[in-house]
Motif scaffolding. Structure first.
Motif, mmCIF file in Angstrom:
data_model
loop_
_atom_site.group_PDB
_atom_site.id
_atom_site.type_symbol
_atom_site.label_atom_id
_atom_site.label_comp_id
_atom_site.label_asym_id
_atom_site.label_seq_id
_atom_site.Cartn_x
_atom_site.Cartn_y
_atom_site.Cartn_z
ATOM 1 N N MET A 84 -41.887 104.455 -28.209
ATOM 2 C CA MET A 84 -41.814 103.223 -28.989
ATOM 3 C C MET A 84 -42.941 103.188 -30.004
ATOM 4 O O MET A 84 -42.753 102.793 -31.166
ATOM 5 N N ALA A 85 -44.133 103.612 -29.577
ATOM 6 C CA ALA A 85 -45.271 103.631 -30.498
ATOM 7 C C ALA A 85 -44.991 104.578 -31.659
ATOM 8 O O ALA A 85 -45.225 104.230 -32.823
ATOM 9 N N VAL A 86 -44.468 105.755 -31.345
ATOM 10 C CA VAL A 86 -44.172 106.713 -32.415
ATOM 11 C C VAL A 86 -43.165 106.105 -33.383
ATOM 12 O O VAL A 86 -43.340 106.168 -34.608
ATOM 13 N N GLY A 87 -42.131 105.466 -32.836
ATOM 14 C CA GLY A 87 -41.137 104.839 -33.695
ATOM 15 C C GLY A 87 -41.765 103.776 -34.596
ATOM 16 O O GLY A 87 -41.512 103.732 -35.802
ATOM 17 N N ALA A 88 -42.620 102.942 -34.014
ATOM 18 C CA ALA A 88 -43.218 101.845 -34.766
ATOM 19 C C ALA A 88 -44.175 102.366 -35.839
ATOM 20 O O ALA A 88 -44.086 101.988 -37.009
ATOM 21 N N TYR A 89 -45.090 103.252 -35.440
ATOM 22 C CA TYR A 89 -46.083 103.740 -36.410
ATOM 23 C C TYR A 89 -45.435 104.610 -37.477
ATOM 24 O O TYR A 89 -45.833 104.571 -38.650
ATOM 25 N N ALA A 90 -44.439 105.387 -37.087
ATOM 26 C CA ALA A 90 -43.776 106.225 -38.088
ATOM 27 C C ALA A 90 -43.045 105.348 -39.093
ATOM 28 O O ALA A 90 -43.149 105.556 -40.313
ATOM 29 N N SER A 113 -38.518 110.342 -35.986
ATOM 30 C CA SER A 113 -39.837 110.889 -35.651
ATOM 31 C C SER A 113 -40.021 110.916 -34.140
ATOM 32 O O SER A 113 -40.529 111.894 -33.582
ATOM 33 N N ALA A 114 -39.574 109.832 -33.484
ATOM 34 C CA ALA A 114 -39.656 109.806 -32.014
ATOM 35 C C ALA A 114 -38.807 110.928 -31.430
ATOM 36 O O ALA A 114 -39.177 111.544 -30.429
ATOM 37 N N THR A 147 -54.082 108.931 -30.266
ATOM 38 C CA THR A 147 -53.783 109.245 -31.664
ATOM 39 C C THR A 147 -53.806 108.001 -32.535
ATOM 40 O O THR A 147 -54.451 107.978 -33.589
ATOM 41 N N PHE A 148 -53.122 106.956 -32.061
ATOM 42 C CA PHE A 148 -52.966 105.801 -32.936
ATOM 43 C C PHE A 148 -54.199 104.899 -32.951
ATOM 44 O O PHE A 148 -54.337 104.046 -33.810
ATOM 45 N N SER A 149 -55.105 105.077 -31.977
ATOM 46 C CA SER A 149 -56.324 104.268 -32.065
ATOM 47 C C SER A 149 -57.461 105.054 -32.711
ATOM 48 O O SER A 149 -58.409 104.458 -33.212
ATOM 49 N N ARG A 150 -57.391 106.382 -32.718
ATOM 50 C CA ARG A 150 -58.511 107.170 -33.238
ATOM 51 C C ARG A 150 -58.258 107.727 -34.639
ATOM 52 O O ARG A 150 -59.176 107.878 -35.414
ATOM 53 N N ILE A 151 -57.041 108.108 -34.926
ATOM 54 C CA ILE A 151 -56.780 108.700 -36.233
ATOM 55 C C ILE A 151 -56.379 107.577 -37.187
ATOM 56 O O ILE A 151 -55.270 107.031 -37.107
ATOM 57 N N ALA A 243 -36.069 101.157 -31.062
ATOM 58 C CA ALA A 243 -36.465 99.939 -30.358
ATOM 59 C C ALA A 243 -37.930 99.629 -30.624
ATOM 60 O O ALA A 243 -38.303 98.469 -30.826
ATOM 61 N N GLY A 244 -38.760 100.682 -30.655
ATOM 62 C CA GLY A 244 -40.183 100.485 -30.917
ATOM 63 C C GLY A 244 -40.418 99.906 -32.305
ATOM 64 O O GLY A 244 -41.229 98.992 -32.486
ATOM 65 N N ALA A 245 -39.680 100.446 -33.291
ATOM 66 C CA ALA A 245 -39.834 99.936 -34.656
ATOM 67 C C ALA A 245 -39.422 98.468 -34.721
ATOM 68 O O ALA A 245 -40.106 97.634 -35.329
#
Lengths: 354, 263
Positions: A84-90, A113-114, A147-151, A243-245
């Protein structure tokens, strides 16, 4: 009495292989669609949309996606939150980096991407099974959290690390009010449910179930395990990614990496297990159950007129929630979908005993 | 015998000096035999003689340490099970290996996987090729269901069926692939006499009507003697006999090892 197939004879395989071979089921589904698209928008208020319907629908989408992987293909995954995170951030990155891209296309790209991540992290499933695979997918969860908190590139260098987005606008139509958001999510859910149902009743679905039930025999029939498992990972991650997006853009509006932590993965897995493994309707029932039960338990003391501190209420909520999950699994390990099926069988005779 | 001579074709499968070992345990040592087209060949031997291992070598589950298998004129040393399936080798298992959560119909439909070709998108939308294909293959599957007389249970999940019927469904699933070579691993284990008779009839009919070559492992001597054109006897991973039922019955070595020591 009212729900029986007597007299409904199928004269072609086409009719026999329809999704709802029984007439009553068709009526039933039509009524549900009518309620979903017409009745609820007329009756519900903003709070109900925001707190109940929208999250339940998006979670149902994620649960259906995970069910394809866990329930149909038998590959345990604890990485749904990560997908879900990958979907949202992508989706977010596609949206800010490619100007004027239709948000719906961004959501689909987020899902794709997910899919890519899902296939890569599905590769261990070719060698390991069961709990070991669950642990391997857990690694993905920590990996995306990090990944999403550091990069910072992924969050477009926002100082706080959290992301806020505008309401989704498609061709000038802005999905800003809860009712519009609700209809958007519901439409997506209906489309994806149809796709999921079509997949599981065809060749690919049989390949997944064969791999789940007896992988050696499946391979001897000619189903390549690499194809079956990775395609399940791909489709499942796509569903969960979309769903994440939706969760990020439509439900939350602004979020930080914590929104997609391990708790979300567990919730979705609970939905699948409680709803019923290997059942599409189970995903929806499970999502509704897990999302609504805490709300219900939270409100119960107020309705009953019992005076309790909020801390007490929330403690009790957790305890009763946990106890109910155990109770359900003990009474009906096959989940709500099975209870639904039994009800349908009983309904064939009801209200007359014979 | 005349009957057999007319029926048999050229060599379909040839095993040459197959040896297979798991660590120090030698499962098969230097086994050679051949199977002719449309033949029913039985492999017999005491427990642990290497019969199932032999079938696993033929359809690629195990890779022999030495020797080669020639199938349809092509020699191969290593092969994946799904490649064997593509070349028309189907099998059933000693302990039933059905897909327990699926209905009889779906199990047999799964057997036709390799014959289907609809693309992913068509399957998502259940249109065009995907839909027509399902119906077309359903017809074939219904023919198999009729052949095996399991019409009444076609929508039952196989996990709920009694043992004998499960064995029958498993045969159906193997038949769905329309195999050239059918490997049956103890198709009659644990059946009562009536079920054995039914199963024997199905095996003979498959051989007769579809011209399928059959290699079967079986412990029931009566069944083996009646069904097979030829018998290969294994003992401790070695071949100790090969011939028609009549020859095997009088082979001293076989009698000593398997049928009971003669004095």
């Amino acid at each position: 009495m009212f729900y029986r197939e007597a007299g409904q004879f199928k004269t072609s395989y086409k009719a026999d292989q329809a999704v709802f071979p029984i007439f009553q089921d068709k009526v039933f589904v039509a009524i549900w669609l009518l309620i979903g698209f017409v009745v609820i928008p007329m009756l519900a208020n903003e709070y109900v949309f925001r707190a109940i319907f929208i999250p339940v629908i998006i979670m149902a989408l994620a649960a259906i996606g995970l069910n394809l992987l866990v329930g149909y293909c038998g590959q345990v995954s604890l990485g749904s939150g990560a997908f879900m995170a990958v979907g949202a951030y992508a989706a977010y990155n596609f949206m800010i980096r490619i100007p004027d891209l239709n948000p719906l296309i961004c959501f689909l790209l987020g899902g794709l991407s997910a899919t890519v991540v899902g296939v890569i992290f599905g590769i261990p499933s070719l060698r390991i099974k069961g709990f070991y695979l669950a642990v391997a997918t857990l690694a993905l969860q920590f990996f995306t959290d990090w990944t999403f908190s550091r990069i910072d590139w992924f969050t477009n260098y926002t100082p706080s690390g959290s992301i806020a987005v505008q309401p989704v606008a498609v061709w000038g139509f802005v999905f800003d009010s809860p009712i519009r958001k609700y209809l958007l999510c519901l439409t997506v859910l209906v489309i994806f449910t149809i796709i999921a149902k079509n997949l599981v009743r065809g060749r690919i679905g049989r390949a997944w179930m064969a791999t789940r039930d007896m992988d050696v025999a499946a391979e001897i029939i000619g189903i390549r395990p690499i194809f079956a498992k990775l395609s399940a990972f791909a489709v499942s991650s796509f569903f969960i990614g979309v769903a994440g997006a939706l969760w990020a853009f439509v439900h939350l509006g602004s979020w930080e990496p914590l929104a997609f932590d391990i708790n979300l993965s567990f919730s979705i897995l609970f939905m699948v297990i409680i709803g019923g493994l290997g059942s599409i309707v189970g995903g929806m029932l499970g999502a509704a159950f897990i999302t609504l039960l805490p709300l219900f338990l939270n409100q119960l003391p107020i309705w009953l007129g019992i005076n309790m501190s909020t801390a007490m209420v929330s403690h009790l909520e957790y305890m009763i929630f946990g106890a109910l999950i155990i109770f359900f699994l003990a009474v009906e390990p096959l989940g709500l979908a099975r209870i639904w099926q039994i009800t349908k069988e009983k309904l064939r005779l009801w209200p007359f005993p014979h | 015998m005349n009957d057999n001579d007319r029926k048999l074709g050229p060599t379909l499968l040839k095993a040459d000096n197959i040896s297979l070992a798991f660590g120090g345990v030698k499962a098969l040592t230097d086994i050679s035999f051949e199977v002719k087209e449309r033949e029913v060949l039985a492999i017999i031997g005491p427990n642990g003689a290497g019969k199932s291992s032999m079938l696993n070598v033929i359809n690629g589950v195990y890779h022999p340490n030495a020797g080669s298998v020639t199938y349809k004129g092509t020699v191969r040393q290593q092969m994946k099970p799904h490649e064997a399936a593509k070349q028309g080798i189907a099998r059933t298992f000693q302990n039933i290996a059905l897909f327990k959560g699926m209905s009889v119909l779906d199990n047999i439909m799964t057997g036709r996987t390799l014959k289907m070709s609809a693309g992913f998108l068509a399957q998502c939308l259940y249109v065009g090729r995907a839909r027509n294909e399902e119906i077309e293959h359903r017809k074939k599957v219904e023919e198999i269901i009729d052949f095996l007389q399991i019409q009444s249970i076609r929508k039952t999940p196989v996990g709920r069926l009694p043992y004998g019927l499960q064995k029958r469904v498993e045969l159906g699933r193997a038949l769905a692939a329309e195999p050239t070579l059918l490997l049956l691993d103890e198709p009659m284990a644990g059946m009562n006499i009536e079920e054995k008779e039914d199963m024997s009839r199905f095996i003979l009919d498959v051989n007769d009507e579809f011209g399928t070559t059959i290699v079967l492992i079986e412990h029931d001597m009566g069944v083996v003697m009646d069904l097979s054109d030829r018998i290969v006897v294994l003992d401790y991973g070695k071949k100790i006999g090969d011939g028609t039922p009549a020859e095997i019955r009088n082979n001293k070595e076989v009698i000593d090892a398997y049928l009971g020591v003669s004095d």
